[in-house]
Design an enzyme around this catalytic site. Structure first.
Site, PDB file in Angstrom:
ATOM      1  N   ARG A  68     -22.360  55.564  17.484  1.00  0.00           N
ATOM      2  CA  ARG A  68     -23.083  56.187  16.368  1.00  0.00           C
ATOM      3  C   ARG A  68     -22.621  57.625  16.134  1.00  0.00           C
ATOM      4  O   ARG A  68     -22.535  58.089  14.998  1.00  0.00           O
ATOM      5  CB  ARG A  68     -24.588  56.157  16.672  1.00  0.00           C
ATOM      6  CG  ARG A  68     -25.441  56.623  15.520  1.00  0.00           C
ATOM      7  CD  ARG A  68     -26.918  56.481  15.845  1.00  0.00           C
ATOM      8  NE  ARG A  68     -27.748  56.850  14.704  1.00  0.00           N
ATOM      9  CZ  ARG A  68     -28.878  57.535  14.812  1.00  0.00           C
ATOM     10  NH1 ARG A  68     -29.327  57.922  15.997  1.00  0.00           N
ATOM     11  NH2 ARG A  68     -29.583  57.829  13.746  1.00  0.00           N
ATOM     12  N   HIS A  72     -21.610  59.309  12.556  1.00  0.00           N
ATOM     13  CA  HIS A  72     -22.288  60.483  11.976  1.00  0.00           C
ATOM     14  C   HIS A  72     -21.338  61.668  11.836  1.00  0.00           C
ATOM     15  O   HIS A  72     -21.544  62.525  10.990  1.00  0.00           O
ATOM     16  CB  HIS A  72     -23.519  60.852  12.812  1.00  0.00           C
ATOM     17  CG  HIS A  72     -24.715  60.005  12.512  1.00  0.00           C
ATOM     18  ND1 HIS A  72     -25.988  60.514  12.375  1.00  0.00           N
ATOM     19  CD2 HIS A  72     -24.830  58.677  12.296  1.00  0.00           C
ATOM     20  CE1 HIS A  72     -26.836  59.523  12.103  1.00  0.00           C
ATOM     21  NE2 HIS A  72     -26.166  58.404  12.061  1.00  0.00           N
TER      22      HIS A  72
HETATM   23  C1  HEM Z   1     -25.144  51.170   6.753  1.00  0.00           C
HETATM   24  C2  HEM Z   1     -25.746  52.335   6.892  1.00  0.00           C
HETATM   25  C3  HEM Z   1     -26.439  52.737   8.158  1.00  0.00           C
HETATM   26  C4  HEM Z   1     -27.730  53.131   8.276  1.00  0.00           C
HETATM   27  C5  HEM Z   1     -28.744  53.258   7.148  1.00  0.00           C
HETATM   28  C6  HEM Z   1     -27.971  53.380   9.669  1.00  0.00           C
HETATM   29  C7  HEM Z   1     -29.180  53.812  10.187  1.00  0.00           C
HETATM   30  C8  HEM Z   1     -29.474  53.855  11.525  1.00  0.00           C
HETATM   31  C9  HEM Z   1     -30.768  54.163  12.068  1.00  0.00           C
HETATM   32  C10 HEM Z   1     -32.000  54.520  11.249  1.00  0.00           C
HETATM   33  C11 HEM Z   1     -30.692  54.060  13.411  1.00  0.00           C
HETATM   34  C12 HEM Z   1     -31.817  54.260  14.419  1.00  0.00           C
HETATM   35  C13 HEM Z   1     -32.054  55.718  14.688  1.00  0.00           C
HETATM   36  C14 HEM Z   1     -33.265  55.892  15.595  1.00  0.00           C
HETATM   37  O1  HEM Z   1     -34.361  55.534  15.155  1.00  0.00           O
HETATM   38  O2  HEM Z   1     -33.103  56.362  16.736  1.00  0.00           O
HETATM   39  C15 HEM Z   1     -29.331  53.701  13.737  1.00  0.00           C
HETATM   40  C16 HEM Z   1     -28.859  53.502  15.015  1.00  0.00           C
HETATM   41  C17 HEM Z   1     -27.552  53.210  15.298  1.00  0.00           C
HETATM   42  N1  HEM Z   1     -26.509  53.175  14.412  1.00  0.00           N
HETATM   43 FE1  HEM Z   1     -26.665  53.093  12.401  1.00  0.00          FE
HETATM   44  N2  HEM Z   1     -26.831  53.145  10.373  1.00  0.00           N
HETATM   45  C18 HEM Z   1     -25.860  52.763   9.500  1.00  0.00           C
HETATM   46  C19 HEM Z   1     -24.539  52.480   9.806  1.00  0.00           C
HETATM   47  C20 HEM Z   1     -23.992  52.607  11.057  1.00  0.00           C
HETATM   48  C21 HEM Z   1     -22.573  52.583  11.353  1.00  0.00           C
HETATM   49  C22 HEM Z   1     -21.467  52.497  10.288  1.00  0.00           C
HETATM   50  C23 HEM Z   1     -22.443  52.714  12.702  1.00  0.00           C
HETATM   51  C24 HEM Z   1     -21.194  52.783  13.534  1.00  0.00           C
HETATM   52  C25 HEM Z   1     -20.023  52.291  13.161  1.00  0.00           C
HETATM   53  C26 HEM Z   1     -23.783  52.772  13.251  1.00  0.00           C
HETATM   54  C27 HEM Z   1     -24.086  52.816  14.589  1.00  0.00           C
HETATM   55  C28 HEM Z   1     -25.368  52.882  15.097  1.00  0.00           C
HETATM   56  C29 HEM Z   1     -25.686  52.672  16.498  1.00  0.00           C
HETATM   57  C30 HEM Z   1     -24.711  52.248  17.590  1.00  0.00           C
HETATM   58  C31 HEM Z   1     -27.057  52.891  16.631  1.00  0.00           C
HETATM   59  C32 HEM Z   1     -27.873  52.849  17.925  1.00  0.00           C
HETATM   60  C33 HEM Z   1     -27.897  54.229  18.516  1.00  0.00           C
HETATM   61  C34 HEM Z   1     -28.579  54.337  19.872  1.00  0.00           C
HETATM   62  O3  HEM Z   1     -28.847  53.319  20.515  1.00  0.00           O
HETATM   63  O4  HEM Z   1     -28.836  55.475  20.282  1.00  0.00           O
HETATM   64  N3  HEM Z   1     -24.686  52.738  12.230  1.00  0.00           N
HETATM   65  N4  HEM Z   1     -28.617  53.595  12.570  1.00  0.00           N
END
Ligand code: HEM
Ligand SMILES: *[C@@H]1O[C@H](CO)[C@@H](O)[C@H](O)[C@H]1NC(C)=O
Ligand SMILES: *[C@@H]1O[C@H](CO)[C@@H](O)[C@H](O)[C@H]1NC(C)=O
Ligand SMILES: *[C@@H]1O[C@H](CO)[C@@H](O)[C@H](O)[C@H]1NC(C)=O
Ligand SMILES: *[C@@H]1O[C@H](CO)[C@@H](O)[C@H](O)[C@H]1NC(C)=O
Ligand SMILES: *[C@@H]1O[C@H](CO)[C@@H](O)[C@H](O)[C@H]1NC(C)=O
Ligand SMILES: *[C@@H]1O[C@H](CO)[C@@H](O)[C@H](O)[C@H]1NC(C)=O
Ligand SMILES: *[C@@H]1O[C@H](CO)[C@@H](O)[C@H](O)[C@H]1NC(C)=O
Ligand SMILES: CC(=O)N[C@H]1CO[C@H](CO)[C@@H](O)[C@@H]1O
Length: 333
Positions: A68, A72
């Protein structure tokens, strides 16, 4: 609902030609390349991988965090490690609300310090983050792909830009596609990269609106499996509290990089609204439907590798642009 007017053929083809593509996509424009540090810091990718192997063994939640972190970073001012920059007065990217749950900064800094000991002022923080995202996928049993390197770091980080460029978790496919288009990424890149949510967790505030007051009428998101919604509501007991409670983004297989995320969406058990939305559009819905079939795991792996390389090119600084610092997380004010 998902229609069959789909990318299936594109997807199947991409699996077969992945190796060829990886072999020939070294950039003609000299921007990024494979093995950029071959002569200047030999073995750096092995060093990063070895360091991460130990770190991932000590913290099973770190792979998701580092995957992530790269996303970002790339979406705000390009993949230039600007997300690592710190601000005393709370005005850098890290201080933006969508970044409040971003983790893994220390892991990148530790690895950077190890690299500095042997190759001072050679390897950018942005490249370390790209390698770390790749290794996060690899150690989670996902595809192993070659990363392009040669990025240089920026020294500007602005809170408002994180708010402007990171996609919203309640966005529909039109909105999400627009956010990706700004990064020169396609709708297919979007549905494929969303598959990163096969790893990791979300905190209640990222999805609790779906459980309690979806349209403002005290209702539950009607696209969500009612039993799944009810289950989630026991963890996020009110819309406002349980800020620290977390749920897996892929309830099928939270720590394994696979197509369980798409199976969850197909079963109407997507955690985020932006994940559930992928089933509502005919093109992205067709991809979800295809990936619901376990036969296409290798296709997803191939698609994901290509899409990660595409994302890793967003807004990069190369050549004499940008800088190589000895520390990633310096203060900008
Ligand atoms: C399509 C649009 C995307 C949205 C709206 C989005 C939104 C989010 C949100 C809201 C979370 C949870 C945050 C929390 O509550 O702690 C999250 C977690 C995460 N996102 Fe996305 N995301 C997107 C795309 C991506 C992309 C492109 C990647 C990487 C290539 C990614 C990787 C991750 C990962 C690995 C987590 C888990 C993080 C953790 O376990 O700490 N996301 N994302
Ligand atoms: C790395 O550099 C060495 C010597 O400079 C060369 O023999 C080798 O082919 C290079 N490898 C790659 C992948 O560029
Ligand atoms: C997607 O969301 C935007 C912004 O909320 C809205 O204007 C648009 O009508 C929505 N599109 C679809 C297809 O629901
Ligand atoms: C639900 O949303 C509506 C409209 O935003 C608001 O007036 C109402 O107070 C909310 N209800 C709860 C229980 O939060
Ligand atoms: C999965 O895909 C394979 C290959 O296209 C197909 O033969 C099989 O019937 C599909 N399985 C399901 C459950 O759709
Ligand atoms: C998108 O592509 C255009 C044209 O090649 C380029 O000028 C622009 O910098 C790219 N944007 C990003 C975020 O990479
Ligand atoms: C930021 O980086 C640019 C080169 O990209 C350099 O000219 C400038 O001096 C740097 N500023 C600071 C404060 O380090
Ligand atoms: C934070 O520091 C920067 C750089 O010194 C300055 O431009 C900005 O106005 C400061 N912001 C606040 C809210 O103090
Ligand atoms: C690591 C970090 O600085 N996180 C910040 C993200 O943004 C939220 C609110 O905008 C801050 O409270 C966090 O401290």
């Amino acid at each position: 609902m998902a229609s069959n007017k789909s990318w299936s053929f594109v997807a199947v083809a991409s699996s077969a030609i992945l190796m060829t593509m990886l072999a020939v996509t070294a950039r003609a424009d000299g921007a990024l390349q494979y093995d950029f540090y071959n002569a200047t810091c030999p073995g750096v990718e092995d060093l990063v991988r070895a360091e991460l192997k130990a770190k991932f063994a000590a913290d099973v939640t770190l792979p998701a965090a580092l995957l992530r972190l790269h996303f970002h970073d790339c979406f705000v001012r390009g993949c230039d490690a600007s997300i690592m920059l710190k601000s005393h007065n709370g005005t850098s990217e890290q201080d933006a609300d969508p970044n409040s749950t971003v983790r893994g900064y220390e892991a990148i800094e530790d690895i950077k310090a190890k690299i500095e000991a042997t190759c001072p002022l050679i390897v950018s923080c942005a490249d370390i983050m790209a390698m770390a995202a790749r290794d996060a996928v690899y150690f989670s049993e996902g595809p192993d792909y070659q990363v392009e390197t040669g990025r240089r770091d920026g020294n500007v980080s602005i809170l408002e830009e994180a708010l402007q460029f990171l996609p919203p978790s309640d966005g529909n496919v039109t909105v999400l596609t627009q956010f990706f288009a700004v990064q020169n990424l396609t709708m297919k890149d979007m549905v494929v990269l969303s598959g990163a949510h096969t790893l990791g967790i979300a905190h209640c505030p990222s999805f609790s609106k779906r459980l309690y007051n979806f349209t403002g009428a005290g209702d539950v998101d009607p696209t969500m499996d009612p039993a799944y919604a009810k289950n989630l509501a026991t963890v996020c007991s009110t819309p406002a509290d349980n800020v620290a409670s977390v749920q897996p983004l892929d309830p099928v297989s939270p720590a394994k990089f696979d197509t369980g995320y798409y199976q969850s969406i197909y079963a109407h058990q997507a955690l985020l609204q932006s994940d559930a939305a992928l089933l509502e559009d005919s093109l992205t819905g067709a991809y979800v439907q295809l990936m619901n079939n376990a036969t296409y795991l290798d296709t997803f792996f191939a698609d994901f590798a290509v899409a990660m390389i595409n994302m890793g090119r967003a807004g990069v600084r190369t050549g004499v642009d940008g800088e190589i610092r000895d520390t990633c997380g310096v203060y900008i004010d």
